[in-house]
Design an enzyme around this catalytic site. Sequence first.
Site, PDB file in Angstrom:
ATOM      1  N   HIS A 139       0.834  -1.207   0.000  1.00 40.91           N
ATOM      2  CA  HIS A 139       0.000   0.000   0.000  1.00 40.91           C
ATOM      3  C   HIS A 139       0.870   1.259   0.000  1.00 40.91           C
ATOM      4  CE1 HIS A 139      -3.554   2.478   1.293  1.00 40.91           C
ATOM      5  NE2 HIS A 139      -2.572   3.239   1.754  1.00 40.91           N
ATOM      6  N   GLU A 140       1.848   1.318   0.905  1.00 39.72           N
ATOM      7  CA  GLU A 140       2.668   2.524   1.008  1.00 39.72           C
ATOM      8  C   GLU A 140       3.528   2.737  -0.234  1.00 39.72           C
ATOM      9  OE1 GLU A 140       2.044   4.707   3.080  1.00 39.72           O
ATOM     10  OE2 GLU A 140       0.784   3.516   4.419  1.00 39.72           O
ATOM     11  N   HIS A 143       1.729   4.608  -2.869  1.00 38.96           N
ATOM     12  CA  HIS A 143       1.864   6.063  -2.753  1.00 38.96           C
ATOM     13  C   HIS A 143       3.218   6.526  -3.283  1.00 38.96           C
ATOM     14  CE1 HIS A 143      -1.829   6.478  -0.613  1.00 38.96           C
ATOM     15  NE2 HIS A 143      -1.418   5.883   0.488  1.00 38.96           N
ATOM     16  N   HIS A 149      -5.124   7.649  -2.477  1.00 37.59           N
ATOM     17  CA  HIS A 149      -6.100   6.686  -1.981  1.00 37.59           C
ATOM     18  C   HIS A 149      -7.246   6.528  -2.966  1.00 37.59           C
ATOM     19  CE1 HIS A 149      -4.721   7.170   2.438  1.00 37.59           C
ATOM     20  NE2 HIS A 149      -4.171   6.114   1.881  1.00 37.59           N
TER      21      HIS A 149
END
Length: 312
Positions: A139-140, A143, A149
Amino acid sequence: MIDEITENKIRAPRCGVQDIFPNEYRIESSWPMHNLTWKISKYSQTSKLSPNQQRLAINQAVNRWAEVSSLSIQETKYNPTLDVRFEKRFHANHKPFDGKGGLAGHASFPPGHYVHFDDDENWIIGTIGGLDLETIAAHEFGHALGLEHSDEPKSLMAPFYQTFPADFKLHPDDVAGIQRLYVNESDFVFVDNGDVIDGRNGKKMAVQSLFPGGPDWVEAAVYSKDFHRAYLFKYDRSWAYTIGYDGQFSLVNNSPKLIFNKDVYSPECAVRYNAKYEHILLLKGSSVVYHETLFRGFKNKTVYYIMAPQQC
């Protein structure tokens, strides 16, 4: 009154990157190069995971993005593109963590270089007794590669971390986002008419092996990274393909279609020029045909005789 589902969401571990809604996947920025590196410069001091286990989890996380895009993301011993650190509370000039629970990680958008995890959390590999490092790292890193998101609740890039099985696949929404950023129009190179090189893996193969149901050789082609479609042209026909989240091309139901204007039979070049409405120009000699592609097919419009580009 707050219902149980809402309360559980509030209490769930979440990402520290700010939400921007509404939409499904959203993109913030991207790296100009597709060859990136990472390094853990500060390992977790509280986790029971060994440094090698932490490195393995990070490597598996970044590979989920690399497998569905044109990215190469490799570990390095030297100065990395993306610096991974396990930190507590206040750290440098970055947003502070809040102890166990709450914010578990955050990362900078390109061209920032950091990916941080809260070392007050209980980092594990798996889903029982702590936070799965691989899932949250994936997930990170989303980014760090430029994705914001998503409001698709089943997406990896939803703001609240979720539990996924060990062999989970990225949601199509995640794949669409990363491919919007990192799938080049030059990823598929046609050579000797009958062969194509898949730039994602460097393999050379017959056109019909990559594009099932397509022509045996190609005279012009164009790939739309915005709509995740490829268009092949041979003599008086055009084939349209969609690309799935697994990276495989599928022939659109009503393909192939006839190119109605004979001036661009056997086109020398196909050029995409309007991403919003998916417009393509077919070129042959001094003839330029506006080839409008639609979801249910595609059609030709007016022929314009203008000075054609010398190179395509």
